[in-house]
Design a protein around this motif. Structure first.
Motif, PDB file in Angstrom:
ATOM      1  N   UNK A 144       0.786  -1.091  -0.033  1.00 14.02           N
ATOM      2  CA  UNK A 144      -0.051  -0.065   0.093  1.00 14.02           C
ATOM      3  C   UNK A 144       0.877   1.358   0.012  1.00 14.02           C
ATOM      4  N   UNK A 145       2.052   1.094   0.605  1.00 15.23           N
ATOM      5  CA  UNK A 145       3.013   2.300   0.597  1.00 15.23           C
ATOM      6  C   UNK A 145       3.674   2.720  -0.628  1.00 15.23           C
ATOM      7  N   UNK A 146       3.629   1.698  -1.591  1.00 16.20           N
ATOM      8  CA  UNK A 146       4.158   2.043  -2.916  1.00 16.20           C
ATOM      9  C   UNK A 146       3.054   2.620  -3.647  1.00 16.20           C
ATOM     10  N   UNK A 148      15.665   0.847  -4.263  1.00 16.96           N
ATOM     11  CA  UNK A 148      14.427   0.208  -2.964  1.00 16.96           C
ATOM     12  C   UNK A 148      15.234  -0.951  -2.305  1.00 16.96           C
ATOM     13  N   UNK A 149      14.759  -1.316  -1.186  1.00 20.92           N
ATOM     14  CA  UNK A 149      15.619  -2.571  -0.503  1.00 20.92           C
ATOM     15  C   UNK A 149      15.140  -3.736  -1.040  1.00 20.92           C
ATOM     16  N   UNK A 195       9.811  -1.082   7.607  1.00 22.71           N
ATOM     17  CA  UNK A 195      10.271   0.112   8.328  1.00 22.71           C
ATOM     18  C   UNK A 195      12.189  -0.278   8.485  1.00 22.71           C
ATOM     19  N   UNK A 196      12.669   0.757   8.760  1.00 22.61           N
ATOM     20  CA  UNK A 196      14.219   0.689   8.804  1.00 22.61           C
ATOM     21  C   UNK A 196      14.615  -0.310   9.627  1.00 22.61           C
ATOM     22  N   UNK A 238      12.067   6.240   4.342  1.00 21.40           N
ATOM     23  CA  UNK A 238      10.686   5.484   4.430  1.00 21.40           C
ATOM     24  C   UNK A 238       9.369   5.721   3.572  1.00 21.40           C
ATOM     25  N   UNK A 239       8.901   4.909   2.871  1.00 19.93           N
ATOM     26  CA  UNK A 239       7.782   5.133   1.891  1.00 19.93           C
ATOM     27  C   UNK A 239       6.424   5.364   2.749  1.00 19.93           C
TER      28      UNK A 239
END
Length: 794
Positions: free
Chosen positions: A433-435, A727-728, A758-759, A775-776
Motif C-alpha cells: 500500500x505504501x508503494x 529500493x531495498x 520499516x528501517x 521510508x515510503x
C-alpha cells in the motif's frame, strides 16, 4: 565448545635479549660466589650460588619456544571461555548462537540431552517443532525474549526459552528447561523435612520419602528416631533395610525387633500415574486406634501433599479428598460432591463411574481417563483411577492434576502465534500500500507545482493528497501493530511528553471528563519516539473518554512514576524482566472491560464500538509502539469501576563515549535544488516514474533501472554516478546486495535506500556503512531533501 587457535610461530631460544641473559647470569653468580668465599668463608654457600646461576642460564637457554612471535601484531577474536564456564554452571541445556541460529557454544547438559552439538534450530523432530523453534527465535529477536511450550525433539518434548543477549544484542541464548516445572518428589522432601513432617510426627505418623531406587531421601523426626537412630546426611540408606514384611504381609520396623507389632502402611506415589516405587511411605503405629483418629491422621497428611488425591469407597462414594484435589476440581469444603461422576460433564459421567466400579470390586489396577470437568469444559484433564487394597473402607484412589497453568501457557502460545501471523500479513499489506500511496502523493505534488491557490483544480488536488495522507496514517497503524514501523527514538523524560500532549487532551476529552496529571520523582530517562509516544497517550485517552461518556463523564488520571528493580522483583511477573523502569499509567472511571473481552483488546480489528465508529487498530497500535520501544503494557479492568493501563519503559543508560545524534534542519524549497547524476533503482514502475520526475525537476540528471542486475551493468560502463537511490526489497538481486557489489569498484558511492518496510525491520540487511534511509510513502519534497542530505554528507 568453541575454540580459537592461534598460529604457532617458531623462534630461536637465544633471540633478542635472552641470548645475553646466560653469560650475565653466570658472571653475576661467579662474582657473588667469590665474595662469599672471601668475606664469609663459606665454600658451601659459594658453590650453591654458582650452581643457581648455571641453572638460571640453562632454563633461559633451554626454555620452550613461545607460541606467538611478539614482533607480529596479535589479533584475537571473541573469547568464549568465560561464557562457557558460566553456561557450565547451569543444569539446564543451554546454547549460545548468533542471530541467525548458528551455534557458538553449548554446555554439557545440552550435549547430554541432545547427544551432540546440533544447533537449536535443527533439534525439531518434525515440521511443527521446527516452526515452533523459528517462532521462538523470531519473538526473541523482535521482543528481546520468546518462549514456546511442547517442542518435540528426538530427546523428548521440552519447552524452549530464547533471549536476545550480547553487548550489541546480536546473540541469542537458548534454554531448554525441564519440561515438568514441578517435581513432586522434591516438594515432598521439603515438606517432610519441614513443618508438615513435624505435624505428622505429633500425630503419631511416621513419614519417609523414598526414590525410585529405594533409597531414603528424607524422613520426619519420629521415623528417624525409631527406625534410623541418626540423621540421614549423605549416607546411602535403603528403605528396605529399615522395614521388614512378615509372612502376614504386614510391615514392621527392623529396629523394633522380631516381636514388634505390625504397622499400618500407606504408599503415596510421587508420579501422577501412580506407577513406580518412589513417593511417600506413611507408617501408623496405633493399629487399634479409633477409626476417626486414623482418618484424621490420614487427612492431615493428604492436605500437605501437592498432588490432588481423593479416596473412594466400594460403593463409589467419596471418603475424603485433599486441598490440592479440591483446587484442581474446583470444589469447596461446603460443596463436596458425593460421587466422582459429579465432577465431570454429562458425557463423561458413565466412563468415570464404570472405571471406579471396576477398580473397586475387581483386581487392583490403574489407568488414566481424559475427562472434562464441569467447572472447566474447554480443556480436558487427566484423571488417574487406581484400585486400593488393605486401607479400610478406601477402595479406589483418584489422582487429579491441576493443568490450568499448562492450559494458560498453551493459550498464550496460540495467541502469540496468531499475533505473529497477523503482524506479518499487516506488514506485507502496508508495504504494498505504501508503494501505491507514494505514487499518488508524488503525482499530487507534481500537479501542485503547475497550479496555484485559486485555480479550479488546486483544491481537488489538495483533497486527494489529504486523503492519501490519511491512508498513509492507516498504514502506519498497521506497521505499528506489526512492530515494523520506522521509529526515530530520542532520549526523553515521560513528564515532558505528557506535558506536550496534555493541552491537546483537554480539547479531545470535552467538558464532561476531568483530566488529572500526576508526576513522580526521580524518573529515569527513556529512549523512544516522542511522536509515537504521544500517539499512545492520545489513543488511550480517547478510548477512556468513550468509555466514560457512557456513564455521563468521569475522571481521567495520567500518572508517571519510577519503578526500581527490587520493586519489579517483588511483583513476581514472568513477563516483566527485573530492571529499572519509568512507568506511565492511564486510569479512567468508565464502564470497564468485561473479563471475556480483556484478553482480546490488543488484537487488530477487534472493537466493541458500533460499526463505523472504530477501526479496531487503536489499542493494537499502542501495543506495537510500546513493544517496538522495548517496553511492556498491562491492562486491568473491572466492570462499572474503570480501566487502568500501565506502560513500563526501561530506563535508558547512556553509554560512555556514545555520540549524540546530529540535528538536521528542514531544508527550504529553494535549498533543495541540486546537481549531479542519480542512478534510480526501483522495481515498481509507478514509484520509479514519480521519483524520476521529482528528481529531474530539482535539477538532477536521472538514470533509471528496474532491478539490481541492470543497475550493476550501468555502473560497469563507467558512467559518472554521484548518488545511488535504490529500493531495498526487489525481485532477484535486492538493494543491499547490489550496493555491496557496487562498492567493490566504487567504494565512495553515496547511497540512499527507500522502502515501504520499516528501517528497523531491514536494519540487519542494510547494515552497510554510509547509507541513508527514506521510508515510503514520501512526498516530492521529502525525496529531494533526502537526496540533498545524502549528497552533502561526508
Amino acid at each position: 565448545m568453541l575454540y580459537q587457535e592461534l598460529p604457532r610461530i617458531e623462534s630461536s631460544p637465544l633471540d633478542g635479549w635472552s641470548r645475553w641473559l646466560v653469560p650475565a647470569a653466570i658472571f653475576v653468580g661467579a662474582l657473588t660466589a667469590a665474595a662469599l668465599l672471601v668475606f664469609v668463608g663459606q665454600p658451601l654457600f659459594a658453590g650453591a650460588v654458582v650452581l643457581g646461576g648455571l641453572a638460571a642460564g640453562g632454563f633461559v637457554y633451554l626454555r620452550p619456544p613461545p607460541d606467538i612471535n611478539l614482533s607480529e601484531p596479535l589479533v584475537v577474536g571473541p573469547d568464549f571461555s568465560l561464557v562457557g564456564a558460566a553456561l557450565g554452571l547451569s543444569r539446564e541445556p543451554t546454547a549460545l548462537t548468533t542471530g541467525e541460529g548458528s551455534l557458538l557454544i553449548v554446555n554439557s547438559s545440552y550435549r547430554d540431552r541432545f547427544g551432540g552439538s546440533q544447533p537449536p534450530l535443527e533439534l525439531g523432530a518434525d515440521e511443527q517443532a521446527k516452526q515452533g523453534l523459528e517462532l521462538a527465535k523470531s519473538m526473541a529477536w523482535r521482543d528481546g525474549a520468546g518462549c514456546v511450550a511442547g517442542i518435540g525433539t528426538h530427546a523428548g518434548v521440552s519447552p524452549v526459552e530464547v533471549e536476545r543477549v550480547g553487548g550489541h544484542r546480536e546473540l541469542l541464548l537458548w534454554r531448554f528447561p525441564d519440561p515438568s516445572p514441578i517435581d513432586p518428589l522434591t516438594r515432598a522432601v521439603r515438606q517432610i523435612e519441614g513443618l508438615a513432617g513435624e505435624r505428622l510426627a505429633s500425630a503419631a505418623v511416621m513419614a519417609a520419602i523414598v526414590d525410585a531406587k529405594g533409597r531414603l531421601l528424607a524422613a520426619n523426626s519420629l521415623f528417624l528416631e525409631r527406625a534410623v537412630g541418626r540423621p540421614i546426611g549423605e549416607s546411602n540408606i535403603r528403605f528396605a533395610e529399615l522395614v521388614d514384611i512378615g509372612e502376614d504381609q504386614r510391615m514392621r520396623l527392623v529396629a523394633d525387633g522380631e516381636g514388634a507389632a505390625p504397622l499400618r502402611a500407606v504408599h503415596l506415589p510421587a508420579s501422577a500415574d501412580g506407577h513406580g516405587g518412589e513417593g511417600t511411605f506413611l507408617l501408623f503405629d496405633a493399629a487399634d486406634a479409633p477409626a476417626a483418629a486414623q482418618g484424621s491422621n490420614l487427612q492431615a497428611l493428604l492436605d500437605f501433599l501437592p498432588i490432588g488425591l481423593a479416596l473412594v469407597d466400594r460403593d463409589g462414594r467419596f471418603l475424603t479428598m485433599n486441598e490440592a484435589f479440591r483446587r484442581a476440581a474446583g470444589v469447596s469444603a461446603s460443596t463436596t460432591p458425593v460421587y466422582p461422576g459429579d465432577l465431570v460433564v454429562k458425557e463423561d459421567k458413565a466412563a468415570v463411574a464404570d472405571a471406579v466400579r471396576r477398580n473397586a470390586r475387581g483386581p487392583a489396577m490403574s489407568g488414566d481417563l481424559a475427562v472434562r470437568l464441569a467447572r472447566q469444559t474447554a480443556e480436558p484433564v487427566a484423571l488417574t483411577i487406581a484400585g486400593l487394597r488393605g486401607l479400610g473402607d478406601a477402595a479406589v484412589l483418584l489422582l487429579l492434576k491441576d493443568n490450568s497453568e499448562e492450559a494458560k501457557l498453551k493459550r498464550q502460545v496460540a495467541q502469540a502465534t496468531k499475533m505473529q501471523v497477523v503482524g506479518q500479513l499487516a506488514g506485507g499489506v502496508a508495504h504494498d500500500f505504501n508503494n501505491i500511496l507514494t505514487a499518488i502523493i508524488g503525482h499530487c505534488d507534481l500537479m501542485l507545482m503547475r497550479h496555484t491557490p485559486g485555480d479550479s483544480d488546486y483544491d481537488d488536488i489538495q483533497q486527494i493528497k489529504s486523503n492519501s495522507n490519511r491512508a498513509a496514517g492507516l498504514t502506519r497503524q498497521l506497521l505499528a501493530f506489526s512492530r515494523q514501523q520506522t521509529l526515530r527514538p530520542q532520549v526523553l523524560q515521560l513528564p515532558d511528553v505528557v506535558s506536550e500532549v496534555s493541552h491537546l487532551l483537554k480539547r479531545l476529552l470535552g467538558e464532561t471528563v476531568e483530566l488529572v496529571v500526576k508526576h513522580g520523582r526521580a524518573l529515569g530517562p527513556v529512549r523512544a519516539d516522542p511522536g509515537q509516544l504521544e500517539q499512545v497517550i492520545v489513543n488511550l485517552a480517547v478510548n477512556a473518554r468513550d468509555a466514560m461518556q457512557l456513564k455521563g463523564g468521569g475522571v481521567l488520571t495520567i500518572q508517571t512514576y519510577s519503578v526500581k528493580a527490587d520493586q519489579v522483583a517483588e511483583l513476581g511477573s514472568d513477563i516483566l524482566p527485573v530492571a529499572d523502569y519509568s512507568a506511565l499509567s492511564v486510569t479512567d472511571t468508565g464502564c470497564g472491560i468485561p473479563p471475556n473481552v480483556l484478553g482480546k483488546i490488543f488484537e487488530p480489528f477487534f472493537t466493541t464500538k458500533e460499526i463505523g465508529k472504530g477501526t479496531g487498530l487503536g489499542l493494537s497500535t499502542v501495543y506495537g509502539i510500546v513493544k517496538q520501544s522495548g517496553g511492556f503494557i498491562f491492562a486491568d479492568s473491572r466492570v462499572d469501576e474503570g480501566t487502568r493501563f500501565v506502560i513500563y519503559l526501561p530506563v535508558h543508560r547512556e553509554e560512555a563515549g556514545a555520540a549524540k545524534p546530529r540535528k538536521t534542519e528542514k531544508g527550504k524549497p529553494n535549498e533543495l535544488w541540486g546537481s549531479g547524476t542519480v542512478l534510480l533503482v526501483e522495481d515498481e514502475p509507478m514509484v520509479r516514474s514519480v521519483a524520476e520526475r521529482a528528481l529531474t525537476r530539482h535539477g538532477y540528471q536521472v538514470i533509471t533501472a528496474d532491478n539490481g542486475e541492470d543497475a550493476l551493468e550501468i555502473l560497469d560502463k563507467g558512467e559518472p554516478i554521484d548518488l545511488l537511490i535504490s529500493d531495498v526489497v526487489m525481485p532477484g538481486m535486492d538493494g543491499p546486495a547490489m550496493v555491496r557489489e557496487a562498492r567493490k569498484s566504487r567504494p565512495n558511492l553515496k547511497v540512499l535506500f527507500m522502502s515501504g518496510y520499516a528501517e528497523e525491520q531491514l536494519r540487519k540487511s542494510i547494515d552497510i556503512e554510509n547509507v541513508n534511509f527514506l521510508p515510503k510513502p514520501f512526498s516530492v519534497t521529502d525525496l529531494a531533501e533526502a537526496a540533498r542530505n545524502t549528497l552533502g554528507a561526508k
